[in-house]
Design a protein around this motif. Structure first.
Motif, mmCIF file in Angstrom:
data_model
loop_
_atom_site.group_PDB
_atom_site.id
_atom_site.type_symbol
_atom_site.label_atom_id
_atom_site.label_comp_id
_atom_site.label_asym_id
_atom_site.label_seq_id
_atom_site.Cartn_x
_atom_site.Cartn_y
_atom_site.Cartn_z
ATOM 1 N N MET A 1 0.851 -1.172 0.000
ATOM 2 C CA MET A 1 0.000 0.000 0.000
ATOM 3 C C MET A 1 0.903 1.243 0.000
ATOM 4 S SD MET A 1 -3.008 1.118 2.645
ATOM 5 C CE MET A 1 -3.747 -0.490 2.461
ATOM 6 N N ASN A 2 0.624 2.178 -0.889
ATOM 7 C CA ASN A 2 1.465 3.364 -1.011
ATOM 8 C C ASN A 2 1.068 4.447 0.007
ATOM 9 O OD1 ASN A 2 -0.615 5.077 -2.198
ATOM 10 N ND2 ASN A 2 -0.318 3.942 -4.098
ATOM 11 N N ASN A 3 1.908 5.490 0.104
ATOM 12 C CA ASN A 3 1.693 6.566 1.085
ATOM 13 C C ASN A 3 0.372 7.295 0.878
ATOM 14 O OD1 ASN A 3 4.089 6.087 2.449
ATOM 15 N ND2 ASN A 3 5.253 7.547 1.214
ATOM 16 N N TYR A 4 -0.002 7.533 -0.366
ATOM 17 C CA TYR A 4 -1.256 8.228 -0.657
ATOM 18 C C TYR A 4 -2.442 7.452 -0.073
ATOM 19 C CZ TYR A 4 -5.092 10.315 -3.295
ATOM 20 O OH TYR A 4 -6.275 10.920 -3.648
ATOM 21 N N MET A 5 -2.459 6.165 -0.307
ATOM 22 C CA MET A 5 -3.552 5.328 0.203
ATOM 23 C C MET A 5 -3.544 5.311 1.729
ATOM 24 S SD MET A 5 -3.255 2.261 -2.599
ATOM 25 C CE MET A 5 -4.499 1.221 -1.877
ATOM 26 N N GLN A 6 -2.375 5.188 2.315
ATOM 27 C CA GLN A 6 -2.273 5.187 3.779
ATOM 28 C C GLN A 6 -2.791 6.493 4.364
ATOM 29 O OE1 GLN A 6 1.899 4.257 4.311
ATOM 30 N NE2 GLN A 6 1.489 2.053 4.410
ATOM 31 N N ARG A 7 -2.470 7.632 3.710
ATOM 32 C CA ARG A 7 -2.966 8.926 4.198
ATOM 33 C C ARG A 7 -4.495 8.999 4.125
ATOM 34 N NH1 ARG A 7 1.007 11.012 0.873
ATOM 35 N NH2 ARG A 7 -0.551 12.055 -0.440
ATOM 36 N N LYS A 8 -5.078 8.489 3.062
ATOM 37 C CA LYS A 8 -6.534 8.527 2.901
ATOM 38 C C LYS A 8 -7.222 7.642 3.935
ATOM 39 C CE LYS A 8 -6.609 11.533 -0.242
ATOM 40 N NZ LYS A 8 -7.097 12.870 0.056
ATOM 41 N N ILE A 9 -6.654 6.471 4.198
ATOM 42 C CA ILE A 9 -7.208 5.569 5.210
ATOM 43 C C ILE A 9 -7.070 6.200 6.595
ATOM 44 C CG2 ILE A 9 -6.834 3.351 6.364
ATOM 45 C CD1 ILE A 9 -6.187 2.219 3.530
ATOM 46 N N SER A 10 -5.934 6.814 6.875
ATOM 47 C CA SER A 10 -5.719 7.472 8.180
ATOM 48 C C SER A 10 -6.666 8.642 8.368
ATOM 49 C CB SER A 10 -4.273 7.965 8.300
ATOM 50 O OG SER A 10 -3.394 6.886 8.342
ATOM 51 N N LYS A 11 -6.882 9.423 7.315
ATOM 52 C CA LYS A 11 -7.807 10.567 7.388
ATOM 53 C C LYS A 11 -9.221 10.077 7.707
ATOM 54 C CE LYS A 11 -9.004 14.880 6.738
ATOM 55 N NZ LYS A 11 -8.769 15.859 7.758
ATOM 56 N N ALA A 12 -9.651 9.016 7.065
ATOM 57 C CA ALA A 12 -10.975 8.448 7.337
ATOM 58 C C ALA A 12 -11.041 7.925 8.770
ATOM 59 C CB ALA A 12 -11.283 7.331 6.343
ATOM 60 N N LYS A 13 -9.961 7.313 9.222
ATOM 61 C CA LYS A 13 -9.904 6.744 10.583
ATOM 62 C C LYS A 13 -10.080 7.843 11.642
ATOM 63 C CE LYS A 13 -8.807 2.737 11.919
ATOM 64 N NZ LYS A 13 -9.788 1.662 12.007
ATOM 65 N N GLU A 14 -9.633 9.071 11.348
ATOM 66 C CA GLU A 14 -9.826 10.205 12.269
ATOM 67 C C GLU A 14 -11.304 10.428 12.561
ATOM 68 O OE1 GLU A 14 -7.941 13.655 10.601
ATOM 69 O OE2 GLU A 14 -5.951 12.729 10.656
ATOM 70 N N ASN A 15 -12.162 10.050 11.621
ATOM 71 C CA ASN A 15 -13.620 10.179 11.776
ATOM 72 C C ASN A 15 -14.283 8.837 12.085
ATOM 73 O OD1 ASN A 15 -13.624 12.999 11.183
ATOM 74 N ND2 ASN A 15 -13.369 12.479 9.032
ATOM 75 N N ASP A 16 -13.489 7.887 12.600
ATOM 76 C CA ASP A 16 -13.975 6.548 12.957
ATOM 77 C C ASP A 16 -14.552 5.789 11.766
ATOM 78 O OD1 ASP A 16 -13.245 6.749 15.665
ATOM 79 O OD2 ASP A 16 -15.073 7.901 16.091
ATOM 80 N N ILE A 17 -13.981 6.011 10.593
ATOM 81 C CA ILE A 17 -14.395 5.312 9.374
ATOM 82 C C ILE A 17 -13.283 4.346 8.974
ATOM 83 C CG2 ILE A 17 -14.966 5.569 6.926
ATOM 84 C CD1 ILE A 17 -17.103 6.775 8.736
ATOM 85 N N ASP A 18 -13.650 3.089 8.755
ATOM 86 C CA ASP A 18 -12.707 2.089 8.262
ATOM 87 C C ASP A 18 -12.851 1.996 6.748
ATOM 88 O OD1 ASP A 18 -11.575 1.311 10.739
ATOM 89 O OD2 ASP A 18 -13.347 0.089 11.160
ATOM 90 N N LEU A 19 -12.123 2.843 6.050
ATOM 91 C CA LEU A 19 -12.151 2.894 4.595
ATOM 92 C C LEU A 19 -11.335 1.736 4.032
ATOM 93 C CD1 LEU A 19 -12.872 4.439 1.969
ATOM 94 C CD2 LEU A 19 -10.770 5.784 2.343
ATOM 95 N N VAL A 20 -11.958 0.945 3.166
ATOM 96 C CA VAL A 20 -11.292 -0.169 2.497
ATOM 97 C C VAL A 20 -11.073 0.239 1.044
ATOM 98 C CG1 VAL A 20 -11.478 -2.585 1.793
ATOM 99 C CG2 VAL A 20 -12.419 -1.844 4.006
ATOM 100 N N LEU A 21 -9.818 0.234 0.608
ATOM 101 C CA LEU A 21 -9.497 0.575 -0.778
ATOM 102 C C LEU A 21 -9.225 -0.710 -1.546
ATOM 103 C CD1 LEU A 21 -7.241 3.675 -0.062
ATOM 104 C CD2 LEU A 21 -9.667 3.613 -0.665
ATOM 105 N N THR A 22 -9.870 -0.859 -2.689
ATOM 106 C CA THR A 22 -9.833 -2.120 -3.429
ATOM 107 C C THR A 22 -8.929 -2.083 -4.652
ATOM 108 O OG1 THR A 22 -11.779 -1.472 -4.695
ATOM 109 C CG2 THR A 22 -12.161 -2.718 -2.659
ATOM 110 N N GLN A 23 -8.355 -0.923 -4.941
ATOM 111 C CA GLN A 23 -7.420 -0.781 -6.053
ATOM 112 C C GLN A 23 -6.231 0.044 -5.565
ATOM 113 O OE1 GLN A 23 -9.091 0.672 -9.785
ATOM 114 N NE2 GLN A 23 -11.101 -0.114 -9.235
ATOM 115 N N ASN A 24 -5.117 -0.038 -6.276
ATOM 116 C CA ASN A 24 -4.004 0.857 -5.998
ATOM 117 C C ASN A 24 -4.367 2.236 -6.526
ATOM 118 O OD1 ASN A 24 -2.274 -1.021 -4.769
ATOM 119 N ND2 ASN A 24 -1.654 -1.799 -6.767
ATOM 120 N N LEU A 25 -4.300 3.228 -5.649
ATOM 121 C CA LEU A 25 -4.685 4.599 -5.978
ATOM 122 C C LEU A 25 -3.468 5.493 -5.797
ATOM 123 C CD1 LEU A 25 -8.015 4.586 -3.926
ATOM 124 C CD2 LEU A 25 -7.717 3.992 -6.335
ATOM 125 N N TYR A 26 -3.355 6.510 -6.657
ATOM 126 C CA TYR A 26 -2.149 7.335 -6.666
ATOM 127 C C TYR A 26 -2.484 8.818 -6.689
ATOM 128 C CZ TYR A 26 -0.066 2.889 -7.825
ATOM 129 O OH TYR A 26 0.325 1.575 -7.795
#
Length: 154
Positions: A1-26
């Motif tokens: 998982m790349n840094n961009y995806m990790q940042r998006k998942i972490s941002k969602a986690k700040e709002n108690d959201i477990d975001l699941v990404l199903t593709q590599n996103l850049y």
């Protein structure tokens, strides 16, 4: 998982959201041309499943050659490795859209077993990948939907 995806998942986690990404996103690939199908999802309030999708047919012309559903290889071979390259080609006229895809979302209410987005007057289209991954858009949408529906029931 790349840094961009990790940042998006972490941002969602700040709002108690477990975001699941199903593709590599850049980060350098915000345009929907880079993606197809389900790109992510999450469950909100243990009731609503939010699906984020790249949808639609893609047909383009690059350097006078037509491509239906161009692959990343097709784009890379034509010097398009990022949105920056894509926009340069658009500006110089060597790339043109014949059909384009887009990011959209749907929200399924697991309790009522129906899509709440079907009942509302919205096209559910998003402007780019960053907006598509902004979970606040969906939670605000759901909260407004619940508020409107509870008001109508009183």
């Amino acid at each position: 998982m790349n840094n961009y995806m990790q940042r998006k998942i972490s941002k969602a986690k700040e709002n108690d959201i477990d975001l699941v990404l199903t593709q590599n996103l850049y980060e350098s690939k915000q345009d929907s041309i880079w993606y197809d199908g389900l790109i992510g999802y999450f469950i909100y309030k243990n009731r609503y499943q939010v699906n984020i999708i790249a949808s639609g047919d893609i047909r383009v012309e690059i350097n006078n050659m037509s491509y239906k559903y161009p692959s990343w290889d097709d784009l890379y071979e034509n010097g398009i490795k990022s949105d920056h390259d894509l926009f340069k080609k658009l500006q110089d006229g060597s790339f043109s859209w014949l059909d384009n895809n887009w990011f959209e979302f749907n929200i399924f209410d697991k309790e009522k077993e129906e899509y709440i987005t079907d009942a509302l007057e919205t096209d559910n289209v998003l402007d780019g990948l960053d907006e598509a991954l902004d979970t606040n858009i969906y939670t605000n949408f759901i909260n407004a939907y619940e508020k409107e529906n509870s008001y109508q029931m009183e």
